[in-house]
Write an enzyme that holds these catalytic residues in place. Structure first.
Site, short mmCIF file in Angstrom:
data_model
loop_
_atom_site.label_atom_id
_atom_site.label_comp_id
_atom_site.label_asym_id
_atom_site.label_seq_id
_atom_site.Cartn_x
_atom_site.Cartn_y
_atom_site.Cartn_z
N LYS A 155 -1.29 -1.74 -4.54
CA LYS A 155 -2.10 -0.53 -4.75
C LYS A 155 -1.12 0.60 -5.07
CE LYS A 155 -4.85 -0.81 -0.92
NZ LYS A 155 -5.97 -0.53 0.01
N ASP A 188 0.87 -1.18 0.00
CA ASP A 188 0.00 0.00 0.00
C ASP A 188 0.91 1.23 0.00
OD1 ASP A 188 -2.54 1.26 0.27
OD2 ASP A 188 -2.34 1.32 2.44
P1 IMP Z 1 1.84 -0.42 3.79
O1 IMP Z 1 2.91 -0.37 4.84
O2 IMP Z 1 1.04 0.86 3.77
O3 IMP Z 1 2.37 -0.76 2.41
O4 IMP Z 1 0.78 -1.48 4.21
C1 IMP Z 1 1.06 -2.79 4.20
C2 IMP Z 1 0.10 -3.56 5.08
O5 IMP Z 1 -1.12 -2.88 5.36
C3 IMP Z 1 -0.31 -4.81 4.35
O6 IMP Z 1 0.60 -5.85 4.57
C4 IMP Z 1 -1.68 -5.09 4.94
O7 IMP Z 1 -1.56 -5.86 6.11
C5 IMP Z 1 -2.23 -3.74 5.28
N1 IMP Z 1 -3.15 -3.25 4.22
C6 IMP Z 1 -2.92 -2.31 3.29
N2 IMP Z 1 -3.97 -2.14 2.47
C7 IMP Z 1 -4.90 -3.01 2.90
C8 IMP Z 1 -6.23 -3.35 2.44
O8 IMP Z 1 -6.78 -2.81 1.45
N3 IMP Z 1 -6.87 -4.33 3.14
C9 IMP Z 1 -6.31 -4.97 4.21
N4 IMP Z 1 -5.08 -4.70 4.66
C10 IMP Z 1 -4.38 -3.73 4.01
#
Ligand code: IMP
Ligand code: MG
Length: 184
Positions: free
Chosen positions: A134, A106
């Site tokens: 994403k 994300d």
């Molecule tokens: P980041 O550090 O923002 O890249 O987020 C990574 C983590 O956030 C992922 O491994 C997920 O556990 C959680 N996450 C991000 N987007 C979603 C979503 O749309 N649904 C559920 N979990 C999410």
């Protein structure tokens, strides 16, 4: 649509489509890791379903697995940017060809943190494999080597992904009806 009492806007990726794509990814990984010491590292808990499917599709590849748990969003649907190790790997990764298995990238903050941690432990190689991406939400760049599906910016659940620890066991990826969520 409603599953387990959850208001779901739509099924984004059905089970069959997930299975087909994961088998394709496994074929690519098998080719790329011939003659290497492949170690799959699952980022708990979201990536469990994906890693299990992927590993079963790599049944003729000799590999090891380990697990790492880091802080996640809790009940919120956006990242707070803080990452902390809750459970570290059981084994050293020195000289291993490490493939990090994630459920979704994300903001990229979680992976950036994990990459930094693991790079310091002298693996032979370190690559990233994620089921979902994403890209429109990225805050920091991370090099993704294998990606199942790039999806638009909406909060998704199922196939390991949770909302407030629930809905991981849905056998498909579904978008939450965010108008029904409590305000953050
Ligand atoms: P980041 O550090 O923002 O890249 O987020 C990574 C983590 O956030 C992922 O491994 C997920 O556990 C959680 N996450 C991000 N987007 C979603 C979503 O749309 N649904 C559920 N979990 C999410
Ligand atoms: Mg996760």
């Amino acid at each position: 649509m409603s599953f387990q009492g959850l208001d779901v806007k739509e099924i984004v990726i059905d089970h069959e489509t997930l299975s087909v794509r994961i088998r394709e990814m496994a074929m690519q990984i098998k080719q790329d890791y011939q003659g290497k010491r492949l170690k799959l590292i699952c980022i708990l808990k979201g990536a469990v379903f994906f890693m299990v499917e992927l590993a079963k599709s790599l049944s003729d590849v000799s590999l090891t697995m380990d697990f790492m748990d880091v802080t996640s969003y809790g009940a919120s649907t956006t990242s707070c940017g803080e990452v902390r190790i809750l459970k570290d790997l059981d084994e050293p990764i020195e000289n291993d060809d490490v493939l990090l298995i994630e459920d979704i990238v994300d903001s990229g903050l979680t992976l950036r943190f994990i990459l930094k941690q693991l790079a310091g432990r002298n693996p032979a190689s370190l690559k990233i494999c994620t089921l979902l991406d994403k890209p429109s939400r990225r805050l920091v760049e991370v090099p993704i080597d294998y990606c199942g599906f790039a999806i638009p910016d909406s909060f998704v659940v199922g196939y390991g992904l949770d909302f407030d620890q629930r809905y991981r066991n849905l056998p498909f990826i579904a978008a939450l009806d965010e108008s029904k969520l409590p305000p953050e």
